[in-house]
Write an enzyme that holds these catalytic residues in place. Sequence first.
Site, short mmCIF file in Angstrom:
data_model
loop_
_atom_site.label_atom_id
_atom_site.label_comp_id
_atom_site.label_asym_id
_atom_site.label_seq_id
_atom_site.Cartn_x
_atom_site.Cartn_y
_atom_site.Cartn_z
N GLY A 127 -5.72 80.37 22.95
CA GLY A 127 -4.67 81.35 22.69
C GLY A 127 -5.19 82.38 21.71
N LYS A 128 -4.42 83.40 21.43
CA LYS A 128 -4.83 84.42 20.45
C LYS A 128 -3.63 85.28 20.10
CE LYS A 128 -8.75 85.70 18.53
NZ LYS A 128 -9.84 84.77 18.23
#
Length: 445
Positions: A127-128
């Site tokens: 994720g980010k």
Amino acid sequence: MSIRQSTDRPEGPKATDPSRMEVLLQSVEPPTRSATLMRRVGQRLGMERAVIDELVNHQQVVAFRLPCKILGRVIIFGGVMVLHNNARGPYKGGIRLASDVTIWETTELARLMTLKTAATGIEFGGGKTGIRVDMAEMYRIFGREGRDRAFEKIITLDAVECFASAYRDLFAKHIYIPAPDLSTGPDEMAFIYNETLDPASVTGKPEGTHGWLPGRRESTGYGVTFVTLRLLEEILHRDVKGSRIAIQGFGNVAQPLAQYLADLGAKVVGVTDIFGGTYDENGLDIQGMVEHTQRTGGVEGFGKRSLTNEELFALDVDVLIPAAIGHVIHEGNATKVRAKAIVEAANMPVTMEAMDILEQRGVAVVPDILANAGGVIASMEEYSRSLSAIKMAKEDVLRIVRDRIGENLDLSIKLSRELGISITEAATQLAVERVYEVMVRRRFI
Ligand code: NAD
């Protein structure tokens, strides 16, 4: 999994497919290195187009507007959180603050986390988060002049605190476990912990905070150092002592990295950052440069000779280590690189086009998904040991980083030799196979 050789060009997504996120966003993801490599690998492994799409695409994207009260004013930050793939564990990835955050850059960085956690066998997904913080605009809004690092810290901490408050449940339920990235560090992670009061909800916490991990701060730079050593010894057949190194960036990753390399006898001859750079033929004094950076905010003005970023890329060195931002080595400057090898300490510093040019020129590249995985490997330890009363020794954490990266670098080099592909493509293949197998087992595809 059977391996089928294919020379076909990978198919890109079709913007007209109505189920695609691109249609919802009214935008099509530009060609990216990670997607291109994953499509190449998927085709080589004989996967169907729909399966490759599921591996490449993100599972969720949250585009947000974040109202945040700072120094008595409401500032609205735009941002995006991309939850790419959680087949192998909770979404994992840093929070970056930058003025030029976009959905597609964040998507690529989240996808990179899926590949990185899989390539190193970590039980996390990818994720980010990117929050658009334009510091120049903040100075203008608040009527400040000159560089004021205390003011910048207030903006940074407040932006992360507002984000943590808005998405607290995601972290507290271990759906998404954030960490530091560009312009964030342990202080910002402490603010996330303040919101959740759960030591496993965030990694990269500062020393002394419930669930912190000795060695986490140095882990990324340590992993990059280890990869650089292996590259020098096994691919360049050169002793680290006296080897010449150039580094772009002098932040969380690059400072310990430069110190470790200098301690091993390497000469760090050039370092640049966003403001400028410095060069010393005999090797820079790293501790002096750390102190100079703490005092002045950058490396410019340290040492005898200044250096631009483009000059740094063209230095005649053994290893060039981009440790700042993405896409800095591209079609336009890849032919000027004189280094014998590149270690990607930053995420995606080398574009796909540059990757192909460098490969043709015989410049070895160790990709980000192995080279800078030290941080996420240490994060796995921080996460899983966060309730333990027994602190690990820093050396033990760094040994785990070394073993995990070493084992998977060996597998990648072996596969690259067997298939006649780059180390980057081989590491991507290892990761894609691992994600695919769990997605099938969990009936995601
Ligand atoms: P940081 O914010 O601490 O430092 C970034 C450095 O890059 C600074 O010296 C800054 O001046 C320089 N920089 C920024 N923009 C630049 C530009 N346009 N030109 C030249 N230099 C520029 O960031 P960090 O935590 O050290 O991360 C650096 C890179 O490593 C990022 O790409 C990040 O995604 C990646 N990374 C970080 C970690 C980690 O544990 N911090 C882990 C994996 C990957």
